[in-house]
Each structure stands twice: as structure tokens, then as C-alpha cells.
Design a protein around this motif. Structure first.
Motif, PDB file in Angstrom:
ATOM      1  N   VAL A 173      40.150  34.360  44.036  1.00 33.41           N
ATOM      2  CA  VAL A 173      40.520  32.760  44.015  1.00 33.41           C
ATOM      3  C   VAL A 173      39.889  32.462  43.385  1.00 33.41           C
ATOM      4  O   VAL A 173      40.175  30.568  42.359  1.00 33.41           O
ATOM      5  CB  VAL A 173      40.098  32.281  46.029  1.00 33.41           C
ATOM      6  N   SER A 174      37.832  32.185  43.078  1.00 37.51           N
ATOM      7  CA  SER A 174      37.452  31.822  42.109  1.00 37.51           C
ATOM      8  C   SER A 174      37.150  32.482  40.934  1.00 37.51           C
ATOM      9  O   SER A 174      37.973  33.427  40.645  1.00 37.51           O
ATOM     10  CB  SER A 174      36.090  31.620  42.585  1.00 37.51           C
ATOM     11  N   PRO A 175      36.748  31.855  39.241  1.00 35.96           N
ATOM     12  CA  PRO A 175      36.870  32.403  37.968  1.00 35.96           C
ATOM     13  C   PRO A 175      36.213  33.706  38.351  1.00 35.96           C
ATOM     14  O   PRO A 175      35.412  34.324  39.155  1.00 35.96           O
ATOM     15  CB  PRO A 175      36.262  31.539  37.779  1.00 35.96           C
ATOM     16  N   GLY A 176      36.555  35.293  37.563  1.00 34.28           N
ATOM     17  CA  GLY A 176      35.936  36.206  37.482  1.00 34.28           C
ATOM     18  C   GLY A 176      34.780  35.624  37.491  1.00 34.28           C
ATOM     19  O   GLY A 176      33.797  36.768  38.172  1.00 34.28           O
ATOM     20  N   ILE A 177      34.009  35.959  36.173  1.00 36.66           N
ATOM     21  CA  ILE A 177      32.752  35.485  35.922  1.00 36.66           C
ATOM     22  C   ILE A 177      32.448  33.951  35.592  1.00 36.66           C
ATOM     23  O   ILE A 177      33.516  33.562  34.752  1.00 36.66           O
ATOM     24  CB  ILE A 177      32.497  36.074  34.608  1.00 36.66           C
TER      25      ILE A 177
END
Length: 699
Positions: A173-177
Motif C-alpha cells: 500500500v505504501s511505496p516500495g522503498i
């Protein structure tokens, strides 16, 4: 089996090797998280054979919280593990939290799935900080805490190199990195990502975020030269962010007296279907579907190259009004080489009081009916003027950019169909890890052979550049259809004849082609039965069809069975395939065997052999006939009487007939045997002399 806490205590006790081994296939249920102090290795028992173990967390805690304790150069290694969350409180449960005094964290063959908060958090680590090898981070970050990313680096970040290889960031749901901090890197380290997939990752709580990789605050105040981020041979698909769907570097700046060589370098990668949500702040830049580099105007920048994009494909959603790549408020160059941008223009806002450059070479820049290049020069004054320089060489467009005069080698067509780009489709790269989606132009595309020479020796798929007389515009070289070569069939000859083998080129004739044809021993030996041969056959551009190779065979005086050798194709030229068969046999028939190739002799010494057959063989046959007659007569006397020249002899049953002692019987048999021996000797001598004569005539 004990708990993880018990195993950790045992690993640290009495100077142990700090290793916990979990039986393969076991699911360890961990009610609470585990905190450690010092180096620790946790691995599955059969990890070397590809086996894994599972660890499941039940409570709202951190599954593994590592710090170095009093140990210098502490490290953590997790190997062959699947980490899961099965609790009911979707708030702060996370996978791994590494403290500031752990020098190295290595995850190998590890998956971290379903944690409400971050999967991995790195806080102020140093040395070779992190290495991910075949790691999967999926479906994390859905909790109420709204984490910045599935893998986050904060505080003073990573002082060493972060390597991520052959990994997957999917449906987080959040950015990958997420990278957030000051002085994150030193000693020319940075983040290196290769052969990694970012797919379906979404924006977190930060307004200046990227869906796949987000760096909302990067401040370099050390001697670090960059690149901060290096991405190679990776894929970004259907990620969504507030600033960029793919990669967002926002508020990136340095002190006035510090110059960064490169900020972001991307090569061999594809961005497809990434999108941007509505900006949270009114003063945010417009954003871009793939990549944003934003200096935030905070301070004068000293970046030689802000973004270096090479051998890459950028494909925006159909009908988007956003550019694919945006750079704003940062000094330095936006450089694009041998890349293909479709539904993806470029937006540039020059830095205030500084110089900004755009360098476009050997690339496709297509943005539907919109302007492919939109630029705005930054503010300046007489003491600190702003400037914006744009150069292009061998670029292809469907709409001529108004911001720049045509450069050398420009290709301009009316629409995307005129570029004949081919469909966007996954191709298996030379690395064999990801199916890279690319567009391979058609053979008669105006992009073919239209680029200028480049230092990029291979294209996005690893194909040698150029394939034809010149390189092609865009990320992918159109492969030369050189066709294939194959041997025709096995060949059989009598000794002394040339074995002629046919090699045919078919299925394409683009460019020159060549293949090595060589022999190898079977039962036939080179130098004794045939002449070893190694020949490179060549076809000119546009030429196909058959060519031949002759292999001489050698005569000898021996009576031998048929002998074989092998002819093989190898070392085809670039783009030329080996068809079937690529290996055939050569069979040599002995010339002295009646019926070989329809003649008693085919080595050129028929007269000598005829004499030998007519004289020597005749004498031998006569002698053999006498011997056979005597033997048959003797054999018939099994217990009876043999009639001889004037005498009689009686053989007892079971007595050897050769032991008869009649006055003439033994002598006749001896003469017959002698005649047979002499006749055979005559044949052998004549054939030897005939063979020597043949070899002398050849010399």
C-alpha cells in the motif's frame, strides 16, 4: 523444539556461533517479537537445497528487532525464511527493524508478506548496510500508521552501499522503498537496484512520494559523488504516487560548495502504466507518470547530471496529460540516450539562479498530440543568471517540439503508426530474470539505422548495437534477420574420393553471415583415413542458398570395415542461427571390398588389383580348392577308408585326418596348404606395391 528466544540465548551463550537453524517446512508461531543484541544468523535447515521455513507473528509488535549491542561490526543474516503476520490489530506490526549499530543486514531468499507497517526499516546503519538477494516484499503497509514504505531508511540512513538484486516489491500500500534523511550516503556507495520488479505499489502519507521509490528528503552534505540511486534491468508497472508513479526524488539538494556527479542513473529498465494521484499540496510540481527529480528550489544546486536515462522504455497511461519525466528546480543535466518514450513527454522547470540542461540523443519522444517537450526557464538576476540549454541529436517525434530547433538526424512522422514501433510486449532479457516489456520496431521502421554512434554498446535487451550499418533510434535494436544455416545430409564415399558436404543459408539474408565447418574423428582417423578440415563459409548481405565443403579421404592397403567421421557447424556470426542438422556423418567405404560404390576398386590402381586378382588370387583359389578337396575327402572318412594314389589308410573313429600316414595323402595336403599360403602372399605384396605407386603419383 525450543522457542526463538531460547534458540537466540543458546546462540549467544559461551561464545557460540550466533546461528539459529530452523527445520525446513516448519512454521514457527511467534506470539511476541524477538530482540537481539549482537550478530545473528537465522536460516532454514535445507536452504542450500531451496527449502524454507516460516515464522509467523501474532501480536502487534516488531517481529525482529536487531541491534549490535557491544559488538563491533555486528551483522544480521536471514536466509530461506518466509515472515508472516497473522494478528488482528492492523496498526504497527512490522517485520524487521535494524538499529544504528548493526553494520550489515543481509536478506537472502526471504519473503516478508502482510505486515500492517513496514516490512524492513533501516535506521542509521553504516558500512555495507543492506543487501537483498531474491527478496519479496508484498502486501505490506496497510495499517493505520500509514508507513512511508515497505522498505524504509531514515535518520542518518545508510552510510554504505544498499544492494537489491533479483527481488520483488509487489502490492504494498505504501511505496516500495522510501528514503528520508540527511547525509544518507558516503564513500560513493548509494542504492543499487538490479533485475527487480516493482508492481502495484501505492502512495503513502508523504505528499512528495513516488509509488515505487520515494525520496522525499535527500540532503547531501558530505563528499559523496553519487549516483544516489542506480537502477538497471528492472521493471516498474502500475505503481501510483502523489508526485510520480515510479520514482520521485524530491527536495534533493547539497551545500553550495559540493558537487554531485550524478543523482539518479537508470539503464535497461521499463516503466509501464504508472500513474499519479492529485497533488496534496497546491505548490507541488505537476508530477510525472514515471520519474520526477525535484530540487525544491531550496538552494543552488551543483549536480552535473540530475537524471541519466539510458536504454530504457517509458510508457504512460493512454490519454494522460502528465509528462513521463519531470525535472524542476535543480541545476545540472537531464540526459536521455537510446530510450523510447510513448505517451510520455518531458517537463522541465529550470533552476533559479543556476544552469539547467536537457540533452536528448538517439531516442523516441512521443506524446500523442501534445507537445513532447515543455520547458520553463528558472528565475535569475544579473548577478546569478538562470539559463536553460536544450540539445538534440537523432531524435524521433510525432509532434515537433517548439522549445528547440531541429537537430541533426531528426525523424518526424505524423503519428505513432508512422514510427512502426511494434507492440509493447514482455521479452526475456539476457539476464533471464524478468520479462522486460519493450517495443521492437518493425524492419522498415524509420528508426532503423537512423541513430548516430553511441557509447552504449548493447540495447535494453542486451543485443549488440548496431545490428545493421548504423544503430537504431530508441531503446531496442531491430535484430538483423540473418537467417539460419544447416547441413544438408550425411555423405558416403569410397576411400580416395572427396566427401562433399552442403551447407545452406535460409530464413533470412540480412547482413553478412558466416559459420565454421569442421571435422572430428569417429572410427575414421584424421591423417590416416581422411584429411582434417576446418573452413569458415561466408555469405554476403542479401545472399542465401547452398555452399559446399570438400573433405578428402585417403586410400590404404588394408581391408577395413566402413569408417565414419563427423562434420559440424559452430561459431555462427552475430544474428545467424544454427538450424538442424548442425552435425552430420561422413562414411568411408573400403575400396578393396567388392561392391564398394559398385566397383572392385575406386582408388585409381585397378590394373594392379586386377593383376593381383587374376594371378595371385587364381593360384590361391586353386590351392584352396586342392586343400578343400583333400580336407573334404579326409573328413568324409570318419571311421571309413580314404582312397589315395596307390595306397590305403584306415582312420580310427575320432582320429585327426591330418594324422593319416598314407604314402601320398600327407604330401598332397601339405602342397595344397603351401599353395594357399603362397597365393595369399602374392596378393598382399601386389597390393602393397600398388598402394605405394598410388601415393607416389599423388606426391
Amino acid at each position: 523444539m525450543g522457542s526463538l528466544e531460547w534458540a537466540a540465548d543458546q546462540a549467544y551463550e559461551d561464545g557460540g556461533d550466533s546461528t539459529i537453524v530452523i527445520a525446513s517446512g516448519v512454521d514457527v508461531i511467534q506470539e511476541y517479537g524477538l530482540s537481539t543484541h549482537g550478530s545473528l544468523v537465522i536460516r532454514a535447515e535445507g536452504v542450500s537445497a531451496g527449502e524454507r521455513a516460516t515464522i509467523t507473528l501474532l501480536e502487534d509488535e516488531v517481529l525482529f528487532q536487531f541491534d549490535g549491542g557491544d559488538e563491533e561490526n555486528a551483522f544480521v543474516l536471514l536466509d530461506g525464511l518466509d515472515l508472516r503476520y497473522a494478528g488482528e490489530d492492523p496498526y504497527r506490526a512490522s517485520g524487521i527493524d535494524t538499529g544504528y549499530d548493526v553494520c550489515m543486514t543481509v536478506l537472502r531468499d526471504v519473503s516478508i508478506v502482510g505486515f500492517p507497517d513496514v516490512a524492513v526499516h533501516l535506521e542509521s546503519s553504516w558500512a555495507d548496510a543492506v543487501r537483498f538477494i531474491r527478496v519479496v516484499l508484498a502486501e505490506n503497509g496497510f495499517g493505520e500508521n500509514q508507513p512511508a514504505g515497505a522498505f524504509t531508511m531514515g535518520g542518518e540512513g545508510a552510510g554504505g552501499r544498499v544492494l537489491i538484486e533479483d527481488s520483488v516489491f509487489r502490492d504494498n500500500v505504501s511505496p516500495g522503498i522510501a528514503i528520508d534523511g540527511e547525509d544518507n550516503f558516503q564513500d560513493d556507495q548509494g542504492i543499487h537496484i538490479s533485475r527487480t520488479l516493482f508492481q502495484g505499489n501505492g502512495a503513502g502519507s508523504e505528499s512528495m512520494s513516488g509509488g515505487a521509490i520515494s525520496a522525499p528528503w535527500i540532503h547531501m552534505d558530505t563528499e559523496f559523488q553519487g549516483p544516489i540511486l542506480t537502477v538497471t534491468d528492472s521493471v516498474f508497472i502500475d505503481n501510483i504516487g502523489n508526485l510520480a508513479g515510479g520514482i520521485a526524488f524530491a527536495r534533493a539538494y547539497t551545500s553550495e560548495d559540493h558537487q554531485i556527479r550524478e543523482l539518479v542513473r537508470i539503464s535497461g529498465s521499463t516503466f509501464q502504466g504508472n500513474a499519479v494521484t492529485e497533488p496534496v499540496r497546491a505548490d507541488d510540481p505537476a508530477g510525472a507518470t514515471a520519474i520526477v527529480i525535484d530540487g525544491d528550489g531550496t538552494a543552488p544546486q551543483n549536480t552535473f547530471r540530475a537524471l541519466n536515462l539510458m536504454n530504457s522504455t517509458v510508457e504512460g497511461p493512454p490519454g494522460t496529460s502528465l509528462p513521463g519525466i519531470s525535472m524542476s528546480g535543480i541545476a545540472g543535466a537531464l540526459s536521455i540516450q537510446h530510450s523510447t518514450l510513448v505517451n510520455a513527454g518531458i517537463g522541465v522547470l529550470g533552476a533559479d539562479y543556476a544552469a539547467t540542461a536537457v540533452e536528448l540523443r538517439n531516442s523516441v519522444l512521443e506524446n500523442g498530440v501534445e507537445q513532447p517537450l515543455r520547458v520553463t526557464e528558472g528565475e535569475g538576476d544579473p548577478e546569478e543568471p538562470a539559463s536553460l540549454t536544450i540539445t538534440e541529436e537523432h531524435m524521433a517525434y510525432t509532434v515537433a517540439p517548439e522549445a528547440i530547433e531541429p537537430g541533426p538526424g531528426r525523424v518526424l512522422v505524423s503519428d505513432i503508426a508512422g514510427l512502426q514501433l511494434g507492440d509493447l510486449a514482455a521479452q526475456e532479457p539476457c539476464q533471464g530474470c524478468l520479462g522486460l516489456p519493450v517495443r521492437i520496431p518493425e524492419q522498415d521502421s524509420p528508426l532503423v539505422d537512423a541513430a548516430q554512434p553511441s557509447e552504449l554498446a548493447t540495447d535494453q535487451l542486451g543485443t549488440a548495437r548496431p545490428q545493421g550499418p548504423a544503430a537504431d533510434i530508441g531503446a531496442v535494436e531491430v535484430p538483423v534477420i540473418a537467417g539460419q544455416v544447416a547441413l544438408l545430409e550425411d555423405v558416403t564415399v569410397s576411400e580416395g574420393e572427396d566427401a562433399v558436404f552442403t551447407v545452406t543459408r535460409s530464413g533470412g539474408s540480412d547482413g553478412e553471415a558466416s559459420v565454421l565447418v569442421s571435422t572430428s574423428d569417429g572410427s575414421a582417423v584424421a591423417g590416416e583415413d581422411y584429411t582434417a578440415t576446418s573452413v569458415r563459409l561466408s555469405w554476403a548481405a542479401g545472399e542465401d542458398g547452398p555452399k559446399t565443403v570438400s573433405v578428402p579421404t585417403l586410400t590404404d592397403a588394408l581391408i577395413e570395415p566402413e569408417q565414419t567421421f563427423t562434420v559440424s557447424l559452430s561459431e555462427p556470426s552475430e544474428g545467424l542461427a544454427l538450424g538442424e542438422p548442425s552435425t552430420v556423418s561422413g562414411t568411408i567405404l573400403d575400396a578393396t571390398v567388392p561392391g564398394a560404390d559398385g566397383d572392385a576398386d575406386s582408388d585409381g590402381d585397378s590394373d594392379a588389383d586386377a593383376d593381383a586378382d587374376g594371378a595371385g588370387d587364381g593360384a590361391a583359389d586353386a590351392a584352396a580348392s586342392d586343400a578343400d578337396a583333400a580336407t573334404d575327402a579326409d573328413a568324409a572318412g570318419d571311421g571309413g577308408t580314404d582312397a589315395t594314389d596307390g595306397g590305403t589308410a584306415t582312420a580310427k573313429p575320432g582320429t585327426d585326418p591330418l594324422a593319416n600316414t598314407g604314402s601320398n595323402g600327407g604330401g598332397g595336403l601339405f602342397l595344397a596348404a603351401l599353395g594357399l599360403l603362397l597365393g595369399g602372399l602374392v596378393v598382399l605384396l601386389r597390393r602393397v606395391f600398388a598402394g605405394q605407386a598410388s601415393r607416389s603419383s599423388e606426391l
